[in-house]
Design a protein around this motif. Structure first.
Motif, mmCIF file in Angstrom:
data_model
loop_
_atom_site.group_PDB
_atom_site.id
_atom_site.type_symbol
_atom_site.label_atom_id
_atom_site.label_comp_id
_atom_site.label_asym_id
_atom_site.label_seq_id
_atom_site.Cartn_x
_atom_site.Cartn_y
_atom_site.Cartn_z
ATOM 1 N N SER A 131 0.840 -1.208 0.000
ATOM 2 C CA SER A 131 0.000 0.000 0.000
ATOM 3 C C SER A 131 0.873 1.256 0.000
ATOM 4 N N ASN B 12 -4.631 2.909 3.376
ATOM 5 C CA ASN B 12 -4.284 2.836 4.791
ATOM 6 C C ASN B 12 -3.016 2.019 4.916
ATOM 7 N N THR C 215 -4.322 -4.197 4.814
ATOM 8 C CA THR C 215 -5.318 -4.159 3.750
ATOM 9 C C THR C 215 -6.070 -5.485 3.820
ATOM 10 N N ASP D 226 -4.366 -3.442 -5.128
ATOM 11 C CA ASP D 226 -3.700 -3.732 -3.858
ATOM 12 C C ASP D 226 -4.377 -4.962 -3.267
HETATM 13 MG MG LIG Z 1 -1.777 -2.823 2.473
#
Ligand SMILES: [Mg+2]
Ligand SMILES: Nc1nc2c(ncn2[C@@H]2O[C@H](COP(=O)(O)OP(=O)(O)OP(=O)(O)O)[C@@H](O)[C@H]2O)c(=O)[nH]1
Length: 390
Positions: free
Chosen positions: A11, A24, A31, A90
């Protein structure tokens, strides 16, 4: 698609690439699902259903039980690097064990791997680098889409000194080489980390190589897409032309089948008429019953020459000819019915629609493809020129 073990920096890489805080990040804020990070006019978030509407080709992912609630899209207006041409996926950090995911994460990543153009696998030196699940998925991805896989040692600044880094790399590579298929092709594993001005590191950062790989992939994808567009265009044009030609052929065949069966039918009915008349000559009382006395008299008057010819033939032969005529008429009529077979053809409306499609392909899509290709080449020149000059 970015994949790798939990907290490998996936991320954070996306945030660094787009130069905005989208995802985040942090060791505690993992995630949990799949996030599609794409470029748009303004910052916006979309739910799973909207995501699948936006990306219909990710349908196999939607079919995995329980995954829909864990998919969302983040639209961001960044124009950094090649982001306007990229959609990042992601993925959840991979950890070993069975109870960690509310859906079949292996299957989900494999199905995404089939659609993504590039699969970046992040191994970080600290966490669960040699997570079995990661290695297992990489092995399967390698069998399906080996040429799209790229491996990186992420968070390389945390790996200690150069010798420690090399040791970690060797360890990862050894594990990867155990995967059948991966040991055959030598692969590279650049060290990358997110540059932090507050924490300068002496470690060589190859993060620019990731950007370069992404850029090259987008260029290749654009070219492939445009080439596929042209091929599809030709394929559709050929299919439409074939359909129209087939229809023309069917119309021709229908017309000749119709003419043949009409001709045979008419011949059959003429022979039937001849048979009826002959029966009338042989048995005038039958004729009288059908036409009445006046009608019979008039008809026989016209048939006088034929009657004379018939009289010269013995009665036995007359009956044989009569029987033959009857059989011939029946055969001809049956043949006419059998040959009256028509193939389905297109209606006028359908033909016009197909013709319009053909013209659209030839005039609109093909010229649009040409224009897009020129535009693409121009952007390449603009991108390459400063480098050449530099
Ligand atoms: Mg992540
Ligand atoms: N030193 C250093 N820390 C990093 C780097 N990249 C990410 N981190 C830190 O590592 C932690 C985890 O980063 P994330 O980007 O959330 O990792 P992730 O792979 O998305 O994690 P999951 O979503 O749980 O799989 C965060 O605290 C980041 O600040 C890096 O290159 N160097």
């Amino acid at each position: 698609m970015l994949m790798g073990s939990h907290s490998a920096g996936k991320s954070s890489f996306i945030d660094w690439y787009v130069e905005e805080h989208i995802q985040n990040t942090g060791a505690a804020t993992e995630t949990q699902g799949f996030t599609f990070v794409t470029s748009g006019c303004k910052r916006e978030s979309l739910t799973g259903n909207a995501t699948f509407q936006l990306y219909p080709h990710f349908k196999p992912l939607q079919e995995i039980k329980g995954v829909s609630e864990y998919v969302h899209t983040e639209i961001c207006a960044s124009r950094q690097k090649c982001f306007s041409l990229v959609t990042f996926v992601d993925t959840p950090g991979l950890v070993d064990g069975d109870m960690n995911y509310p859906f079949d994460v292996d299957q989900a990543i494999l199905s995404l791997g089939d659609v993504c153009d590039l699969i970046l696998v992040f191994f970080d030196p600290m966490g669960q680098t040699l997570c079995k699940r990661t290695l297992n998925i990489v092995e399967q991805l390698n069998e399906r889409q080996g040429d799209r896989l790229r491996f990186y040692l992420s968070k390389a600044d945390e790996a200690g000194g150069e010798s420690d880094r090399q040791r970690v790399k060797m360890q990862i590579m050894q594990e990867l080489c155990k995967c059948p298929g991966l040991n055959k092709c030598g692969f590279d594993m650049p060290s990358i980390y997110i540059p932090n001005p507050n924490k300068p590191s002496r470690c060589v950062n190859q993060i620019k190589e990731v950007c370069h790989t992404i850029q090259k992939t987008t260029e290749q994808t654009v070219q492939n897409t445009l080439n596929t567009l042209e091929k599809d265009c030709e394929f559709i044009s050929e299919a439409v032309t074939d359909t129209l030609n087939n229809d023309r052929q069917c119309c021709k065949e229908n017309w000749s089948a119709c003419s043949l069966s009409c001709g045979l039918g008419m011949l059959g009915f003429s022979v039937l008429l001849l048979f009826t008349l002959m029966l009338g000559i042989l048995y005038p009382e039958v004729l009288e019953l059908a036409l009445g006395a006046y009608g019979t008299e008039t008809l026989l008057l016209y048939l006088a020459p034929a009657m004379r010819v018939l009289d010269s033939v013995p009665v036995q032969f007359q009956l044989i000819i009569c029987g033959f005529l009857m059989q011939l008429s029946v055969i001809l009529i049956i043949l006419a019915c059998l040959l009256f077979h028509t193939k389905p053809t297109l209606s006028g409306k359908q033909k016009i629609k197909l013709q319009e499609k053909l013209e659209y392909m030839q005039e609109v899509v093909k010229s649009k493809k040409k224009k897009l290709y020129e535009e693409y080449l121009r952007t390449l020149v603009i991108r390459i020129e400063p480098k050449v000059l530099g």
